[in-house]
Design a protein around this motif. Structure first.
Motif, short mmCIF file in Angstrom:
data_model
loop_
_atom_site.label_atom_id
_atom_site.label_comp_id
_atom_site.label_asym_id
_atom_site.label_seq_id
_atom_site.Cartn_x
_atom_site.Cartn_y
_atom_site.Cartn_z
N ASP A 157 28.58 3.12 30.66
CA ASP A 157 29.70 3.60 31.49
C ASP A 157 30.08 2.69 32.66
O ASP A 157 31.24 2.63 33.04
N LEU A 158 29.12 2.00 33.25
CA LEU A 158 29.42 1.17 34.42
C LEU A 158 29.41 -0.32 34.10
O LEU A 158 29.36 -1.16 35.01
N LEU A 159 29.48 -0.67 32.83
CA LEU A 159 29.39 -2.08 32.45
C LEU A 159 30.74 -2.79 32.48
O LEU A 159 30.80 -4.01 32.29
N GLY A 160 31.83 -2.06 32.71
CA GLY A 160 33.16 -2.67 32.77
C GLY A 160 33.77 -2.83 31.39
O GLY A 160 33.07 -3.11 30.41
N PHE A 161 35.10 -2.65 31.30
CA PHE A 161 35.81 -2.76 30.02
C PHE A 161 35.94 -4.23 29.62
O PHE A 161 36.18 -5.07 30.48
N PRO A 162 35.77 -4.59 28.34
CA PRO A 162 35.55 -3.73 27.18
C PRO A 162 34.06 -3.47 26.86
O PRO A 162 33.76 -2.74 25.93
N LYS A 163 33.15 -4.11 27.63
CA LYS A 163 31.73 -3.99 27.30
C LYS A 163 31.26 -2.55 27.32
O LYS A 163 30.44 -2.14 26.50
N SER A 164 31.79 -1.75 28.25
CA SER A 164 31.36 -0.35 28.35
C SER A 164 31.69 0.41 27.07
O SER A 164 30.83 1.14 26.53
N ALA A 165 32.91 0.23 26.56
CA ALA A 165 33.34 0.94 25.35
C ALA A 165 32.54 0.48 24.14
O ALA A 165 32.11 1.30 23.29
N ILE A 166 32.32 -0.83 24.03
CA ILE A 166 31.57 -1.37 22.89
C ILE A 166 30.13 -0.87 22.92
O ILE A 166 29.59 -0.41 21.90
N THR A 167 29.50 -0.94 24.11
CA THR A 167 28.10 -0.50 24.24
C THR A 167 27.95 0.96 23.87
O THR A 167 27.06 1.35 23.10
N ASN A 168 28.82 1.82 24.41
CA ASN A 168 28.72 3.25 24.13
C ASN A 168 28.98 3.55 22.66
O ASN A 168 28.33 4.44 22.08
N PHE A 169 29.90 2.80 22.03
CA PHE A 169 30.17 3.01 20.61
C PHE A 169 28.94 2.64 19.77
O PHE A 169 28.53 3.39 18.88
N VAL A 170 28.33 1.49 20.09
CA VAL A 170 27.16 1.03 19.33
C VAL A 170 25.99 2.00 19.51
O VAL A 170 25.31 2.37 18.54
N VAL A 171 25.75 2.42 20.75
CA VAL A 171 24.64 3.33 21.03
C VAL A 171 24.82 4.65 20.28
O VAL A 171 23.88 5.19 19.70
N ARG A 172 26.05 5.16 20.27
CA ARG A 172 26.30 6.48 19.67
C ARG A 172 26.45 6.42 18.15
O ARG A 172 25.88 7.25 17.43
N HIS A 173 27.21 5.44 17.64
CA HIS A 173 27.59 5.48 16.23
C HIS A 173 26.85 4.48 15.35
O HIS A 173 26.73 4.72 14.14
N VAL A 174 26.39 3.36 15.90
CA VAL A 174 25.69 2.36 15.08
C VAL A 174 24.18 2.61 15.14
O VAL A 174 23.52 2.78 14.13
#
Length: 563
Positions: A157-174
């Motif tokens: 959440d606090l990693l800044g766009f786009p890294k935040s979105a990519i990180t959260n997607f990988v953690v949740r879905h990959v």
């Protein structure tokens, strides 16, 4: 206690005062606000490639505090549970809760639903901030508690766009690290920050006697109890530890590796508060159990300090590539939380060039009580000297003070000693005397110079034919064998001797035999201390910070025949 009864003062390193002034700061919040003002442009925390400055910490924590007070309508003294690993959201949330005049309830993310429900019920927490990865546990129990508000956050959440979105997607879905959950009316952390910008945090008077933390302890020996740590307690212990460590630190230049979770009192005081005082840069390690990843992360940081427990140091030493890490700036390694083993300390000094100095503390003392002089050339088997403004005594079961060299229960008095256990006056009375002495439950002795040696936990002591056997000693001896990765010693029932020593071993060398261990023990231990039983396992049960759970081992053995 008269000065002549404090032999440790004569052996303090040069420049360390006998006393500190706990009234120097009115609250932990005031301390952190000063640090943020002084070091506004210095980096404060980094995690997963993103750093925030002390100025960012000041701004974001003020914003989150405004949300807690103005949007959630939390009132001074309300409790807020934080269920987060080492991510950037944690220091922001801690500072925000304290600035708002609220009390932090540090919560282990690995709690089972039963453990979490007990802590939420016992503390009466009004709100909880939780990482998505652990929100399913909250979902199971939240309905049956008085906790009204749930703030959820993702690792990125606090990693800044786009890294935040990519990180959260990988953690949740990959990687599928977020089990599904459903909690009504949750608020996202970033949404809370957005809402907090719409109003200002008014002046909230936080007094030294207000509760800063409800820090839960005793979960390994029964139902967890909340140690009431006031702002004065926490400020005092920061100043005590700073008085000891400060002379070796360089303001604005320290880089500390924080692998122990900030929800643990050791890292909270030592890594967060003490290093903030000198504008330190904290590298937050979210998952230190991934040792290869941990080593890769710190390889070229040029870190100056590292704190940990014995199992963490042993794990690093046994991880390929650790010998390639840059240790050129490392000048401070502090071990606590459990006994540091000589074999580990010696290997650490040999590989890093830095002495592993053992310290000692308790949740109930915020935590520091004793620290070794930082100029000792090598590991000395002691937990060090009592730090400034700290009195200690060794007492027998009747409370009589024993002479130097005699073994008994370590008792502590000082401004860092907790107010008591939350809503448990009976438990408080068992450990805290009317004149402020805390019974630690640890068996120790003091030498003529004031150095303190922990013999063992009172409850872990093994009684063999009337002789006291201390597991730490057995474990220290066995750990000296090159083929040993980890070892724990416990007492098991025995018809002839009442109890017998059993050791549980995790091998580094799969060819290590029981016979080799017995021969080594026979050469280094007297007869009644020798292990009667030896069991090999793939792992040992540990707490969230890597402390070996002897109690859990004993319980597993009680349920199965001894062999």
């Amino acid at each position: 206690m008269a000065i002549e009864e404090r032999p440790w003062l004569a052996n303090y390193p040069k420049g360390i005062p006998a006393q500190i002034d706990p009234g120097q700061y009115r609250s932990v919040a005031a301390l952190l606000e000063e640090c943020c003002d002084r070091f506004r442009h210095r980096p404060a925390f980094t995690n997963m490639g993103r750093s925030i400055t002390y100025g960012d910490l000041d701004r974001l924590s003020a914003t989150f505090a405004a949300f807690l007070v103005n949007d959630l309508k939390l009132a001074k003294g309300d409790r807020v549970a934080l269920m987060l690993p080492n991510v950037l959201q944690y220091p922001i949330a801690i500072m925000a809760v304290l600035r708002a005049g609220l009390t932090v309830v540090n919560t282990n993310p690995m709690y089972t639903p039963r453990e979490l429900k007990h802590q939420l019920d016992d503390s009466g927490a009004s709100a909880i901030v939780v990482l998505d990865n652990f929100a399913h546990t909250v979902a199971e129990v939240i309905g049956g508690t008085s906790c009204k508000h749930v703030i959820c956050t993702g690792i990125g959440d606090l990693l800044g766009f786009p890294k935040s979105a990519i990180t959260n997607f990988v953690v949740r879905h990959v990687k599928k690290m977020v089990p599904p959950y459903s909690i009504a009316n949750t608020i996202r952390f970033n949404e809370a920050l957005g809402r907090g910008t719409r109003s200002k945090l008014g002046k909230i008077d936080v007094s030294p006697d207000d509760l800063a933390f409800l820090q839960y302890t005793g979960g390994t020996t029964g139902v967890a109890k909340g140690a009431m740590l006031t702002h004065r307690n926490m400020v005092a212990n920061m100043l005590q530890a700073y008085a000891w460590i400060g002379p070796t630190m360089r303001e604005g230049e320290e880089v500390v590796i924080t692998a122990l979770p900030l929800y643990h009192i050791f890292a909270l005081t030592a890594n967060f508060l003490v290093f903030a005082r000198v504008g330190g840069f904290n590298h937050l390690i979210t998952n230190p159990r991934d040792m290869p990843g941990f080593v890769r992360e710190i390889r070229s940081t040029g870190f100056t300090a590292l704190t940990g427990v014995n199992t963490l140091f042993a794990g690093l030493l046994n991880t390929p590539g650790f010998d390639q890490v840059d240790f050129s700036k490392l000048h401070l390694t502090l071990g606590g939380g459990m006994a540091v083993q000589r074999a580990v300390a010696d290997r650490w000094k040999s590989m890093t060039g830095c002495t592993l100095a053992e310290a000692y503390g308790l949740t109930e003392t915020c935590p520091a009580v004793c620290i070794n002089p930082l100029d000792i050339p090598e590991y000395n088997g002691s937990i060090g000297l009592p730090i400034p403004s700290t009195d200690i005594s060794i007492r027998d079961d009747d409370g009589n003070v024993l002479k130097n060299g005699e073994t008994g229960e370590l008792c502590v008095r000082g401004p860092q000693v907790m107010k008591g256990y939350w809503n448990r006056p009976d438990e408080t009375a068992k450990v805290l005397s009317s004149d402020g002495w805390l019974r630690t439950g640890d068996i120790a002795r003091i030498d003529e110079k004031g150095f303190v040696y922990i013999v063992d936990r009172k409850k872990d002591m093994i009684l063999v034919s009337g002789f006291n056997v201390y597991p730490n000693e057995i474990e220290d001896v066995v750990a000296q064998l090159p083929g040993i990765l980890e070892v724990a010693a416990v007492g098991v029932p025995d018809e002839k001797s009442g109890e017998a020593v059993k050791i549980v071993v995790v091998r580094k060398d799969p060819n290590l035999t029981e016979e080799a261990i017995r021969a080594h023990c026979k050469a280094n231990l007297t007869g009644y201390k020798l292990p009667k039983y030896i069991e090999f396992r793939d792992s040992l049960p540990k707490t969230n910070v890597g402390k070996i759970l002897r109690r859990e081992l004993r319980e597993s053995m009680a349920a199965a025949p001894t062999h």
